[in-house]
Design an enzyme around this catalytic site. Structure first.
Site, mmCIF file in Angstrom:
data_model
loop_
_atom_site.group_PDB
_atom_site.id
_atom_site.type_symbol
_atom_site.label_atom_id
_atom_site.label_comp_id
_atom_site.label_asym_id
_atom_site.label_seq_id
_atom_site.Cartn_x
_atom_site.Cartn_y
_atom_site.Cartn_z
ATOM 1 N N THR A 86 63.200 -34.663 44.812
ATOM 2 C CA THR A 86 64.358 -35.191 45.073
ATOM 3 C C THR A 86 64.375 -36.609 45.464
ATOM 4 O O THR A 86 65.208 -37.548 44.994
ATOM 5 C CB THR A 86 64.985 -34.419 46.484
ATOM 6 O OG1 THR A 86 65.250 -32.990 45.958
ATOM 7 C CG2 THR A 86 66.271 -35.085 47.059
ATOM 8 N N CYS A 123 59.292 -24.929 41.354
ATOM 9 C CA CYS A 123 60.575 -25.435 42.384
ATOM 10 C C CYS A 123 61.363 -24.358 42.758
ATOM 11 O O CYS A 123 61.802 -24.596 44.040
ATOM 12 C CB CYS A 123 61.331 -26.121 41.278
ATOM 13 S SG CYS A 123 61.725 -25.095 39.684
ATOM 14 N N GLU A 159 67.074 -32.069 37.860
ATOM 15 C CA GLU A 159 66.475 -30.753 38.512
ATOM 16 C C GLU A 159 65.754 -31.239 39.333
ATOM 17 O O GLU A 159 64.530 -31.716 39.248
ATOM 18 C CB GLU A 159 65.977 -29.930 37.344
ATOM 19 C CG GLU A 159 67.106 -29.484 36.350
ATOM 20 C CD GLU A 159 68.066 -28.764 36.764
ATOM 21 O OE1 GLU A 159 67.749 -27.872 37.665
ATOM 22 O OE2 GLU A 159 69.224 -28.534 36.329
ATOM 23 N N THR A 218 62.444 -38.833 44.124
ATOM 24 C CA THR A 218 62.372 -39.672 42.742
ATOM 25 C C THR A 218 63.625 -39.615 42.195
ATOM 26 O O THR A 218 64.065 -40.448 41.350
ATOM 27 C CB THR A 218 61.216 -39.261 41.875
ATOM 28 O OG1 THR A 218 59.966 -39.113 42.553
ATOM 29 C CG2 THR A 218 61.062 -40.074 40.551
HETATM 30 P P1 NAD Z 1 57.765 -36.632 40.921
HETATM 31 O O1 NAD Z 1 59.374 -36.765 41.391
HETATM 32 O O2 NAD Z 1 56.798 -37.339 41.560
HETATM 33 O O3 NAD Z 1 57.479 -36.931 39.358
HETATM 34 C C1 NAD Z 1 58.158 -36.388 38.250
HETATM 35 C C2 NAD Z 1 58.290 -37.218 37.092
HETATM 36 O O4 NAD Z 1 58.975 -38.553 37.392
HETATM 37 C C3 NAD Z 1 57.274 -37.598 36.559
HETATM 38 O O5 NAD Z 1 56.942 -37.604 35.363
HETATM 39 C C4 NAD Z 1 56.944 -38.913 37.233
HETATM 40 O O6 NAD Z 1 55.977 -39.943 36.320
HETATM 41 C C5 NAD Z 1 58.162 -39.436 37.046
HETATM 42 N N1 NAD Z 1 58.699 -40.644 37.952
HETATM 43 C C6 NAD Z 1 58.014 -40.938 39.107
HETATM 44 N N2 NAD Z 1 58.855 -42.166 39.617
HETATM 45 C C7 NAD Z 1 59.915 -42.456 38.897
HETATM 46 C C8 NAD Z 1 60.879 -43.604 38.990
HETATM 47 N N3 NAD Z 1 61.096 -44.186 39.896
HETATM 48 N N4 NAD Z 1 61.798 -43.285 37.851
HETATM 49 C C9 NAD Z 1 61.506 -42.508 36.701
HETATM 50 N N5 NAD Z 1 60.596 -41.418 36.718
HETATM 51 C C10 NAD Z 1 59.621 -41.497 37.717
HETATM 52 O O7 NAD Z 1 57.754 -35.154 41.086
HETATM 53 P P2 NAD Z 1 56.339 -34.357 40.818
HETATM 54 O O8 NAD Z 1 55.896 -34.367 42.076
HETATM 55 O O9 NAD Z 1 55.725 -34.547 39.584
HETATM 56 O O10 NAD Z 1 56.913 -32.753 40.814
HETATM 57 C C11 NAD Z 1 57.206 -31.853 41.945
HETATM 58 C C12 NAD Z 1 58.877 -31.793 42.369
HETATM 59 O O11 NAD Z 1 59.532 -31.463 41.224
HETATM 60 C C13 NAD Z 1 58.826 -30.722 43.488
HETATM 61 O O12 NAD Z 1 59.821 -31.474 44.322
HETATM 62 C C14 NAD Z 1 59.551 -29.593 42.670
HETATM 63 O O13 NAD Z 1 60.406 -28.865 43.488
HETATM 64 C C15 NAD Z 1 60.520 -30.443 41.502
HETATM 65 N N6 NAD Z 1 60.697 -29.596 40.381
HETATM 66 C C16 NAD Z 1 61.977 -29.320 40.324
HETATM 67 C C17 NAD Z 1 62.194 -28.276 39.174
HETATM 68 C C18 NAD Z 1 63.899 -27.752 39.006
HETATM 69 O O14 NAD Z 1 64.124 -27.163 37.971
HETATM 70 N N7 NAD Z 1 64.711 -27.927 39.970
HETATM 71 C C19 NAD Z 1 61.342 -27.721 38.273
HETATM 72 C C20 NAD Z 1 59.872 -28.152 38.642
HETATM 73 C C21 NAD Z 1 59.734 -29.138 39.779
#
Ligand code: NAD
Length: 482
Positions: free
Chosen positions: A222, A276, A242, A224
């Site tokens: 959330t 998630c 998502e 990011t």
């Molecule tokens: P994250 O937000 O750290 O990173 C996700 C992606 O975003 C990565 O590819 C990252 O490189 C990119 N990113 C990071 N900063 C960015 C920015 N400023 N602008 C654009 N892209 C950017 O998340 P994470 O730690 O990789 O994943 C875990 C999180 O994802 C958990 O909160 C989980 O609940 C959530 N998640 C949600 C779903 C869903 O369908 N709702 C599914 C899987 C995971």
């Protein structure tokens, strides 16, 4: 270490300006080296997707449908090497890695069975008016590290089917399978339709602000997600988000404890809690609290954790160092706050000194509702068990907080469970199961768990925009079509 990973731009291999090490979370050795996409290379990927858009969007829907199915076939044909690579970079067991790759194929096939609606608004002597859904253009897909391929399938299938072209970016922690899939698909899709780039932390923000990208389909945290939305604002780029969740499960007093314990356990701990839609808060009625706690502790005692490549291992490590540190921080906070653990707890110091991001399967025994382990998304193998006396109180506690991704209710009485389920603030509410997703059904995060939806007909529409064409007929006899 596996070498030779390249990005895919305009259907061709592209080495990065530089490379970086991708670590195996089970032992912190180098699993492979991934290219770092330069700003100029991102421009090239976006330009390739733009150049491919007229041809791809003009390709008949039935033809695109066949090519989406061909993508599923081509990826599944490489199941064995892909599953080993996925375990190496992500940490999950080989069986779970195979499940993710086959799940990708399942999702593509199910999505390919969907169609886009067409509405005839008016068909009179005066006027013919038809609304169709047309693709947006270039979609930037940004994916997290828990299911690098699974989460990407939710985007690739509908985006391509609807006629968009794509630039797909994996998490910097798990780029290898994505890069390999890009290589495999060079022979399947026309050049430029699906471009794959990898890189460091700068690449995601560069994509969200890129003027050549028409939509960002983002999955991740959330925190990011807010940055993605802000990054997309100057160009009014469409976003679907998502995001994170802190999913509650409510267990009513009439459950058959032995029958539900294992389902609840896996609902919380599959993929070492890095799902998630994992159960992240387990509300248990006081009548069954102690027996269910004992049954869950028995599951924790028998499940095998370790490197995903070892036979019999069901739970692998936490995927990366920052997330491992976050989960340990929550455990330190629990211990400092005087919580007791019904299973697990902080890793022993000697285990923490060994390479690999392993966290014991942990059950926190009825911590206060305002504690961090209840209020924050743990995204690791740690679950707070929370006792309740009164279902009203459980519903209030379940609905508190910023998230609203999924929820579940467990009871021998479906009507009673449904009555509770209808009051839960979440995009998907399951009764007596959890995390069941199919490509014909839409899921959408409520509150700060998301914006827009994925899956099903509504998820497909997210990758389109309506276009209405009206034709003013010159005379009542005209039969011209719009
Ligand atoms: P994250 O937000 O750290 O990173 C996700 C992606 O975003 C990565 O590819 C990252 O490189 C990119 N990113 C990071 N900063 C960015 C920015 N400023 N602008 C654009 N892209 C950017 O998340 P994470 O730690 O990789 O994943 C875990 C999180 O994802 C958990 O909160 C989980 O609940 C959530 N998640 C949600 C779903 C869903 O369908 N709702 C599914 C899987 C995971």
């Amino acid at each position: 270490m596996t070498t030779g990973f390249t990005m895919t731009i305009a259907g061709k291999a592209m080495a990065g300006a530089t490379e970086y090490d991708v670590l195996d979370p089970a032992d912190e050795t180098v699993a492979g080296r991934a290219p770092v996409c330069s700003p100029e290379q991102l421009d090239q990927a976006v330009a390739a997707a733009r150049a491919a858009f007229p041809g791809w969007s003009g390709t008949p829907f039935e033809e695109r449908r066949k090519l989406v199915l061909a993508v599923a076939d081509a990826v599944e044909a490489q199941l064995e090497p892909l599953k080993r690579l996925l375990t190496r970079e992500q940490g999950k067991s080989l069986d779970d890695a195979a499940g993710e790759i086959l799940g990708f194929g399942y999702w593509l096939r199910g999505t390919a069975a969907l169609s886009l609606p067409e509405t005839v608004n008016e068909d009179s002597g005066e006027r013919l008016s038809v609304t169709r859904r047309i693709p947006l253009g270039v979609v930037g897909a940004i994916v997290p590290w828990n299911y690098p391929l699974g989460n990407a399938g939710f985007k690739i299938a509908p985006a391509l089917l609807a006629g968009n072209t794509m630039v797909w970016k994996p998490s910097p922690f798990t780029p290898l399978v994505t890069l390999r899939v890009g290589e495999i698909l060079r022979d399947v899709l026309p050049p430029g339709v699906l471009n794959v780039v990898s890189g460091d932390a700068a690449l995601g923000p560069r994509m969200t602000g890129h003027p050549g990208i028409d939509m960002i389909s983002y999955t991740g945290s959330t925190r990011t997600g807010r940055q993605v939305m802000a990054g997309a604002a100057p160009t009014l780029t469409r976003v679907t988000l998502e995001l994170g969740g802190n999913d509650p499960a409510i267990v009513l007093p009439d459950v058959d404890v032995p029958a539900v314990a294992e389902k609840l356990f896996w609902g919380a701990f599959a993929n070492s809690g890095q799902v998630c839609l994992a159960i992240k808060r387990l509300y248990i009625h006081r009548d069954v609290y102690e027996p269910l706690k004992r049954a869950l502790a028995a599951c924790a005692a028998t499940v095998r954790s370790g490197p995903g490549t070892e036979p019999g291992v069901r739970l692998g490590p936490v995927q990366n160092r920052p997330q491992y540190d976050r989960v340990l921080d929550l455990l330190h906070d629990s211990r400092a706050s005087g919580h007791t653990f019904a299973a697990g707890g902080l890793p022993q110091p000697r285990d923490q000194e060994r390479p690999g991001y392993f966290v014991p399967v942990t059950l926190v025994d009825n911590p206060p509702e305002d504690s961090r382990i209840v209020q924050e998304e743990q995204f690791g193998p740690v679950l707070p068990l929370l006792r309740f006396d009164d279902v009203e109180d459980a519903v209030t506690r379940a609905n508190a907080g910023e998230y609203g991704l999924g929820a579940s209710v467990w009871s021998a009485d479906p009507e009673a469970a449904l009555a509770v389920g209808r009051r839960l603030e979440a995009g998907t509410v399951w009764i007596n199961e959890v995390q069941h997703l199919t490509p014909d059904v839409t899921f959408a995060g409520h509150k700060q768990s998301g914006l827009g939806s994925e899956g099903g007909p509504e998820g497909l529409l997210e990758f389109t925009t309506p276009r209405t064409i009206t034709l003013r007929r010159s005379d009542a006899a005209s039969t011209t079509t719009a």
